[in-house]
Design an enzyme around this catalytic site. Structure first.
Site, PDB file in Angstrom:
ATOM      1  N   TYR B 103     -15.915  15.027   9.225  1.00 24.35           N
ATOM      2  CA  TYR B 103     -17.163  15.575   8.699  1.00 24.35           C
ATOM      3  C   TYR B 103     -18.258  15.604   9.767  1.00 24.35           C
ATOM      4  O   TYR B 103     -19.071  16.516   9.803  1.00 24.35           O
ATOM      5  CB  TYR B 103     -17.652  14.755   7.502  1.00 24.35           C
ATOM      6  CG  TYR B 103     -17.018  15.150   6.195  1.00 24.35           C
ATOM      7  CD1 TYR B 103     -17.303  16.388   5.610  1.00 24.35           C
ATOM      8  CD2 TYR B 103     -16.140  14.308   5.533  1.00 24.35           C
ATOM      9  CE1 TYR B 103     -16.729  16.761   4.398  1.00 24.35           C
ATOM     10  CE2 TYR B 103     -15.564  14.671   4.327  1.00 24.35           C
ATOM     11  CZ  TYR B 103     -15.865  15.890   3.761  1.00 24.35           C
ATOM     12  OH  TYR B 103     -15.304  16.260   2.569  1.00 24.35           O
ATOM     13  N   GLU B 199       7.760  -6.416   2.181  1.00 17.80           N
ATOM     14  CA  GLU B 199       7.423  -5.029   1.838  1.00 17.80           C
ATOM     15  C   GLU B 199       6.387  -4.939   0.721  1.00 17.80           C
ATOM     16  O   GLU B 199       5.438  -4.164   0.809  1.00 17.80           O
ATOM     17  CB  GLU B 199       8.705  -4.279   1.429  1.00 17.80           C
ATOM     18  CG  GLU B 199       8.472  -2.829   1.013  1.00 17.80           C
ATOM     19  CD  GLU B 199       9.759  -2.113   0.581  1.00 17.80           C
ATOM     20  OE1 GLU B 199      10.853  -2.673   0.744  1.00 17.80           O
ATOM     21  OE2 GLU B 199       9.651  -0.974   0.083  1.00 17.80           O
ATOM     22  N   ASP B 251      13.230  -4.105   0.183  1.00 13.64           N
ATOM     23  CA  ASP B 251      14.217  -3.672  -0.804  1.00 13.64           C
ATOM     24  C   ASP B 251      15.491  -3.224  -0.106  1.00 13.64           C
ATOM     25  O   ASP B 251      15.448  -2.719   1.019  1.00 13.64           O
ATOM     26  CB  ASP B 251      13.680  -2.463  -1.596  1.00 13.64           C
ATOM     27  CG  ASP B 251      12.661  -2.851  -2.650  1.00 13.64           C
ATOM     28  OD1 ASP B 251      12.605  -4.043  -3.030  1.00 13.64           O
ATOM     29  OD2 ASP B 251      11.920  -1.961  -3.098  1.00 13.64           O
TER      30      ASP B 251
END
Lengths: 370, 370
Positions: B103, B199, B251
């Site tokens: 911006y 995780e 996982d």
């Protein structure tokens, strides 16, 4: 709150679990009635807006969940499984995630190929049923949600026995956990005069780096977008227990405005918890749809509304909890101008404009919506 | 690191910015040559896997970005704009987000209808170009990314001058900020013997609640899924400066395994930063595709691989940085069994099985992949 108080809360919740999901069924058996639970309906049809309290709430409609109804046997069994798991959890003194609870209650049924649950989408609504029906927050059932968000400011807290001075938390801050109930988090020395809730973590970073909370004697907190339960609940507790006003700073788009409405009045999804999560006094401090002109921001930092934005604005305008004149004016102006404005757009003035000028002016001139 | 050292780093980065994006162009003008910058290519064609260092890296291919090439004029101008904004930012001593930088550099060009940038998708790659071409991390350009993740353990740090004892951070922990460079974060007293990278935040919550880091004398950190830059960088710094081994707990699915690979070897997207972000010594401690049998987990807590999972596993098997025998064995076993396994699945034993039994056994028996 000390350990004994915590145990008392646990005992009370277990008592309610037993009454609702144990003793009621034993009474059925004694009376030789069919096993059945009365469950409060958590659907749109039972959502009301309490005008006096300015809160989205659940009504009192119930429906029965019966063991001998083939269409309800499975969910009846699941309800008792989850209620029992919550009881064990509270007794163990540990907390766990709703995903972990799903796995710990998932198993094969006898010698069949049926599982108690096939996916977490089955156990989550039951957790919500239990919360509603014994009037306990998920956190009181020792269940954790995902956590995000951070907090710093003129406040000292105790978190699980550790004293944490939120005035000395560097650039990172204290990561707001999922469970912020009084048995985990207590408030100590507080000099702050208000709480500033900021939608975005990077904008919060600007406020922290500029030590806004020190200069303006406040607490700043963000929830990484749509705030998680822990952040909403800690904001609520600071408002109630520390008597601090809450100012909400979000993007000027329907999503930002919706975040404000959730902090203030609650949401449909968690309608049953509005009373403990929402802050009806919360004030919307920006960005307003009129800020572009007021602060002479150039056109090129606005973003054209897309179809999804427009649709969402129209939806919001239809909710009965969005009928305040000033709210409607904001949303209608957004729609009319056809543009949205992000917090970062204020950087087009200069990167510290938001902390040096924008916020201090808004607060000094009391330019907020209620 | 004190203020003067920080200023020295800033001066060095500004010097490189000037050389690359200022003086080189002045030389062009003096020689009456066309204005042109040599930019290192950040495409797949220039990504190499450094076998010796075990890191994904950028090669040395460059291409020119010329002012008088109609197809390149716009990006040439944008490059100088962003380089200049970074210089101002460093001089101001402030940091800002990449969205805010977008911006602050977006504006109308003269009396035309052209804007310098139309969307952040234009300024982000230029930031990466600048990082690569002056060999500076984004953080050294004073740019912040989103932050997520939290850390606790047997370590005291200084964050922006505040001393923070990570042994006394309650249930929430220290929120890991986006910039964790030595000029912001310094390490003090450390008793920990290793770092456990987890995780998921809810699983990290289990480890924190059970005070795993105290019992096993370590530091635990999570990155809320795919870890953000700040978490990867602080893990790297703890490995290098505190000489701590890093264990990664994810996982058992292709996404978890990929997170491990990113922590260890870097990623294609940030190939140019592997040397400063990746930890080639990091060890994969679980979940392994063989854990279901080893810990006799019931079939119903496994999840069938979907098409996306299978496709991803095959992609990983094709990467040249996934050719280690043990890695292939894990992935091929996952594919053969046709199921994945989440960390929370260990809750089917009991909710504290992961902290009481699983992890301690793995570490004691040195059951990890390198």
């Amino acid at each position: 709150m000390d350990k004994s108080t915590r145990e008392e809360i646990g005992k009370e919740v277990i008592k309610r679990l037993k009454e609702k999901f144990g003793e009621a069924l034993i009474a059925n058996l004694k009376e030789e009635e069919a096993l059945s639970l009365d469950i409060i309906v958590r659907a749109f049809s039972n959502i009301i807006f309490d005008e006096r309290e300015q809160l989205i709430k659940l009504g009192s409609k119930t429906q029965s969940r019966a063991f001998f109804n083939v269409g309800q046997t499975r969910v009846f069994m699941q309800t008792l499984l989850v209620a029992n798991a919550c009881k064990s959890l509270i007794e163990s003194g540990k907390t766990t995630s709703i995903r972990s609870l799903y796995y710990s209650t998932k198993h094969n049924i006898g010698n069949t190929k049926e599982n108690t649950f096939e996916e977490q989408g089955e156990s989550n609504p039951i957790i919500e049923d239990i919360e509603v029906n014994i009037n306990a927050l998920r956190e009181e059932l020792h269940l954790r949600a995902n956590s995000k968000g951070a907090m710093v400011g003129n406040l000292t807290i105790i978190d699980s026995g550790d004293e944490i001075d939120l005035r000395k938390m560097g650039s990172g801050g204290w990561a707001v956990p999922s469970i912020v109930e009084p048995h985990t988090i207590q408030f100590k020395k507080c000099d702050a005069k208000f709480v500033l809730f900021i939608e975005k973590d990077t904008v919060w970073g600007r406020f922290n780096e500029d030590k806004f909370w020190k200069k303006h004697n406040c607490i700043i907190v963000h929830g990484g977008g749509q705030p998680p339960r822990g952040v909403r609940r800690v904001v609520k507790r600071m408002h109630e227990e520390l008597k601090l006003p809450i100012y909400v700073l979000v993007d000027n788009d329907p999503w930002g405005f919706y975040i404000y409405s959730v902090v203030k009045q609650g949401s449909m999804k968690l309608a049953y918890e509005s009373a403990r999560m929402a802050v009806p006094d919360a004030k919307f401090i920006g960005l307003s749809s009129y800020d572009q002109e007021k602060y002479t921001l150039p056109d090129e930092v606005t973003i054209k509304l897309n179809d999804g934005d427009k649709k969402r604005i129209k939806e919001l305008l239809n909710y009965k909890w969005f009928q305040k004149k000033e709210w409607r004016k904001e949303l209608e102006s957004m729609l009319k101008k056809g543009v949205k404005l992000e917090l970062e757009a204020l950087s087009s003035k200069n990167i510290a404009f938001i902390t040096d000028t924008y916020l201090p002016e808004k607060i000094e001139r009391k330019e907020w919506l209620s």
